[in-house]
Design an enzyme around this catalytic site. Structure first.
Site, mmCIF file in Angstrom:
data_model
loop_
_atom_site.group_PDB
_atom_site.id
_atom_site.type_symbol
_atom_site.label_atom_id
_atom_site.label_comp_id
_atom_site.label_asym_id
_atom_site.label_seq_id
_atom_site.Cartn_x
_atom_site.Cartn_y
_atom_site.Cartn_z
ATOM 1 N N ASP A 1 6.501 -8.876 -4.940
ATOM 2 C CA ASP A 1 5.613 -8.850 -6.108
ATOM 3 C C ASP A 1 5.191 -7.424 -6.443
ATOM 4 O O ASP A 1 4.643 -6.710 -5.601
ATOM 5 C CB ASP A 1 4.377 -9.716 -5.849
ATOM 6 C CG ASP A 1 4.746 -11.180 -5.733
ATOM 7 O OD1 ASP A 1 5.361 -11.710 -6.675
ATOM 8 O OD2 ASP A 1 4.443 -11.798 -4.694
ATOM 9 N N ASP B 1 9.631 -5.049 -0.662
ATOM 10 C CA ASP B 1 8.489 -5.893 -1.021
ATOM 11 C C ASP B 1 8.926 -6.680 -2.271
ATOM 12 O O ASP B 1 9.934 -6.336 -2.902
ATOM 13 C CB ASP B 1 7.287 -4.996 -1.344
ATOM 14 C CG ASP B 1 6.162 -5.751 -2.016
ATOM 15 O OD1 ASP B 1 5.748 -6.788 -1.476
ATOM 16 O OD2 ASP B 1 5.702 -5.314 -3.099
HETATM 17 C C1 XBP Z 1 1.922 -10.262 -3.301
HETATM 18 C C2 XBP Z 1 0.818 -11.171 -2.976
HETATM 19 C C3 XBP Z 1 0.982 -12.630 -3.187
HETATM 20 C C4 XBP Z 1 1.151 -13.036 -4.642
HETATM 21 C C5 XBP Z 1 0.971 -14.529 -4.852
HETATM 22 O O1 XBP Z 1 2.764 -10.127 -2.208
HETATM 23 O O2 XBP Z 1 -0.212 -10.734 -2.499
HETATM 24 O O3 XBP Z 1 -0.173 -13.251 -2.682
HETATM 25 O O4 XBP Z 1 0.156 -12.400 -5.424
HETATM 26 O O5 XBP Z 1 1.810 -15.271 -4.018
HETATM 27 P P1 XBP Z 1 3.848 -8.896 -2.035
HETATM 28 P P2 XBP Z 1 1.251 -16.522 -3.164
HETATM 29 O O6 XBP Z 1 3.429 -7.738 -2.887
HETATM 30 O O7 XBP Z 1 3.779 -8.617 -0.560
HETATM 31 O O8 XBP Z 1 5.187 -9.449 -2.454
HETATM 32 O O9 XBP Z 1 0.441 -17.353 -4.070
HETATM 33 O O10 XBP Z 1 2.474 -17.212 -2.630
HETATM 34 O O11 XBP Z 1 0.422 -15.919 -2.051
HETATM 35 MG MG MG Z 2 3.723 -5.891 -3.798
#
Ligand code: XBP
Ligand code: MG
Length: 265
Positions: free
Chosen positions: A13, A11
């Site tokens: 973020d 993953d």
């Molecule tokens: C995290 C998310 C994303 C980010 C913002 O994704 O939910 O929406 O907060 O990015 P993960 P965007 O943990 O799956 O990496 O603005 O591009 O949606």
């Molecule tokens: Mg995440």
């Protein structure tokens, strides 16, 4: 079904880096300011909004309760698209500053997997442009070479907890769910991976530090810290050996549960 650990799916973020509080949140606030919108997301408010996955969807959700948001759904949608697009540009600028670092143990584990012949992939709800901005700063211009595939929101419009992003990742790397291990930080991420039967390791992030993660194969504060496994055992830190042990235990428990279910019938 073959069950040897062959690939790690990352993953982004919260897992690879703490990008939410001081990355996406700040970029959203800057975008609101540029658009002359009076909205600002403080740390706590943004934490609550993270239950909505996808930055665009998060913004649209928040706009529903904002008096200053356009009343027509079409106009709201249009504004959310423009603000979100600008947010991603501002996010890229923030990432280029290099203030957001990889979380402890991430680079080390990526190197160790590479040396051990464990393939790596990415499965994220964020946009490809954001992965590019973050990973090129963290891992250099050739970061793509490290991953068999990078599956983003652009490929999987149904966002976590929907398992689509993991389904696509498995298809592209050509492996069964039983052959991979996902590294996640959020309840939605865990749900997305484990609903396909993928063994999932949780590395707690700022915003999900207090969440319970039932069904995770292991939970740690970061990849350099001790991991608590589903069977109650603790291992000192996550290396390839620990990954294989966590994965093997998960597979064994899965088989035991399947046998118990058969016997109950
Ligand atoms: C995290 C998310 C994303 C980010 C913002 O994704 O939910 O929406 O907060 O990015 P993960 P965007 O943990 O799956 O990496 O603005 O591009 O949606
Ligand atoms: Mg995440």
């Amino acid at each position: 079904m073959r069950t040897t650990l062959s690939a790690l799916i990352w993953d982004v973020d919260g897992t690879v880096a703490e990008t939410e509080r001081d990355g996406h949140r700040l970029a959203f606030n800057q975008a609101f300011e540029e658009f002359g919108l009076p909205w600002r997301w403080d740390v706590q408010t943004y934490g609550a909004l993270l239950r909505v996955t996808g930055g665009f969807e998060r913004l649209l959700y928040d706009m529903r309760s904002r008096a200053q948001a356009p009343s027509s759904p079409r106009e709201r949608d249009r504004l959310a698209h423009s603000v979100h697009r600008r947010k991603n540009e501002l996010y890229a600028c923030l990432m280029k500053k290099g203030e957001i670092r990889a979380r402890p143990g991430v680079s080390r584990l990526m190197d160790e997997c590479e040396s051990a012949g464990i393939s790596q992939a990415v499965a994220t709800t964020t946009s490809r442009a954001n992965v590019e901005a973050l990973f090129s700063t963290l891992f250099g211009a050739h970061w793509h070479e490290r991953f068999v595939t990078v599956v983003c929101a652009d490929d999987a419009p149904a966002k976590k907890p929907d398992p689509l992003v993991y389904r696509i990742a498995l298809q592209r790397i050509g492996l069964d769910a039983g052959q991979v291990l996902a590294v996640e930080d959020s309840p939605h991420g865990l749900e997305a991976a484990s609903s396909l039967g993928i063994c999932t390791l949780i590395t707690r992030s700022q915003y999900f530090a207090a969440d319970a993660f039932p069904g995770a194969a292991g939970v740690c504060d970061d990849l350099d810290g001790a991991v608590e496994c589903a069977d109650g055992r603790r291992s000192m830190r996550i290396d390839v050996r620990a990954l294989r042990a966590i994965h093997a235990t998960w597979q064994r428990d899965l088989r035991l549960r399947a046998i118990a279910n058969l016997e109950r019938r």
